[in-house]
Design an enzyme around this catalytic site. Structure first.
Site, PDB file in Angstrom:
ATOM      1  CG  HIS A  91      46.963  43.815  37.133  1.00 40.90           C
ATOM      2  ND1 HIS A  91      47.321  45.146  37.192  1.00 40.90           N
ATOM      3  CD2 HIS A  91      46.360  43.655  35.923  1.00 40.90           C
ATOM      4  CE1 HIS A  91      46.941  45.755  36.079  1.00 40.90           C
ATOM      5  NE2 HIS A  91      46.366  44.868  35.293  1.00 40.90           N
ATOM      6  CD  GLU A  92      44.732  40.650  34.232  1.00 44.69           C
ATOM      7  OE1 GLU A  92      43.572  40.991  33.904  1.00 44.69           O
ATOM      8  OE2 GLU A  92      45.749  41.179  33.758  1.00 44.69           O
ATOM      9  CG  HIS A 151      41.511  44.756  35.528  1.00 45.94           C
ATOM     10  ND1 HIS A 151      41.558  46.123  35.377  1.00 45.94           N
ATOM     11  CD2 HIS A 151      42.657  44.279  34.961  1.00 45.94           C
ATOM     12  CE1 HIS A 151      42.675  46.470  34.755  1.00 45.94           C
ATOM     13  NE2 HIS A 151      43.359  45.369  34.511  1.00 45.94           N
ATOM     14  CD  GLU A 189      45.796  47.401  32.425  1.00 45.22           C
ATOM     15  OE1 GLU A 189      46.560  46.852  33.238  1.00 45.22           O
ATOM     16  OE2 GLU A 189      44.983  46.762  31.739  1.00 45.22           O
TER      17      GLU A 189
END
Length: 258
Positions: A122-123, A126, A183
């Site tokens: 997920h990070e 980004h 997100e």
């Protein structure tokens, strides 16, 4: 005269900087990759100076293994720098230029390699989706005008805003980190990354159940938060899992162990 020219210059920047995110969403990116790499490196060094770094070889090898497995499937950047911070924070982050920070508190919630890969994926998403650039560009357009281009990377007065754009958490001056759209997008892109790398995508759902349990009912209502609610996140992940290619839904035997 300046007031008449400014809207034209901003409009020109918008036209030059328009692009599409990995999910096809329109983005405005006004900063170069070299600018974002510089900002990511500066921010990471600042965090390393402020936080206690964990040097346990076994733990570092475990987290590095997961990071290496994930970033193998990322075209740019390469050679990611991974640091573990001794902190009860249930958190992790990734920065432009290839920097990943993981807090030891996260390991109490992300209990398996696949669960940790869900967070790290997920990070990383980004970064690969240019969310930091997008947020910094939004700040430039809405708050600081043309001055932001000259000062964001070198003037201390604007450093806090730049840190906000990187979504680094409240202790680094963030009022609103990544928006809910970003997100949710990072959830989908990160899920695809972890599954492609051989981790179990179903564990992403388990992770957010763990997150919900760890929050002890303290999560604010969704409309007051930049993050989707746990329930919303889980439903979206379940839907995204069904859309993964069949081979991505079958986890591989991986060597990352702790």
């Amino acid at each position: 005269m300046f007031k008449q020219i400014l809207p034209l210059v901003v409009l020109s920047s918008l036209v030059v900087g328009c692009t599409a995110s990995p999910t096809g969403r329109n983005q405005v990116l006004l900063y170069s990759s070299s600018d974002m790499t510089q900002l990511g490196a500066q921010s990471f060094e600042q965090i390393k100076q402020q936080e206690k770094i964990n040097t346990d070889p076994k733990l570092n090898n475990y987290v590095q293994c997961i990071a290496d497995t994930l970033t193998h499937y990322v075209a740019q950047p390469t050679n990611w720098d991974v640091v573990i911070f001794d902190s009860p924070q249930v958190n992790a982050f990734a920065l432009p230029g290839g920097h990943i920070g993981v807090y030891t508190g996260l390991l109490k919630v992300a209990k398996t390699p696949s669960q940790l890969a869900a967070v790290m994926g997920h990070e990383i998403a980004h970064v690969t989706a240019n969310h930091s650039n997008e947020r910094l560009s939004q700040s430039k357009i809405t708050n600081f005008g043309l001055q932001m281009t000259d000062y964001a990377l070198q003037n201390q007065e604007y450093r806090e805003t730049a840190m906000q754009a990187l979504g680094l958490g409240l202790q680094y001056g963030v009022v609103l980190p990544y928006g809910r759209t970003q997100e949710s997008e990072a959830d989908v892109v990160g899920l695809e990354l972890m599954a492609k790398a051989g981790f179990d995508p179903e564990e992403s759902v388990t992770l957010w159940r763990n997150m919900a349990a760890a929050s002890d009912g303290n999560q604010p209502p969704e409309f007051l938060s930049t993050h989707p609610s746990h329930d919303t996140r889980i439903k979206a992940l379940r839907k995204a899992i069904t859309k993964l290619p069949a081979e991505y839904r079958r986890p591989k035997e991986l060597s990352c162990k702790y």
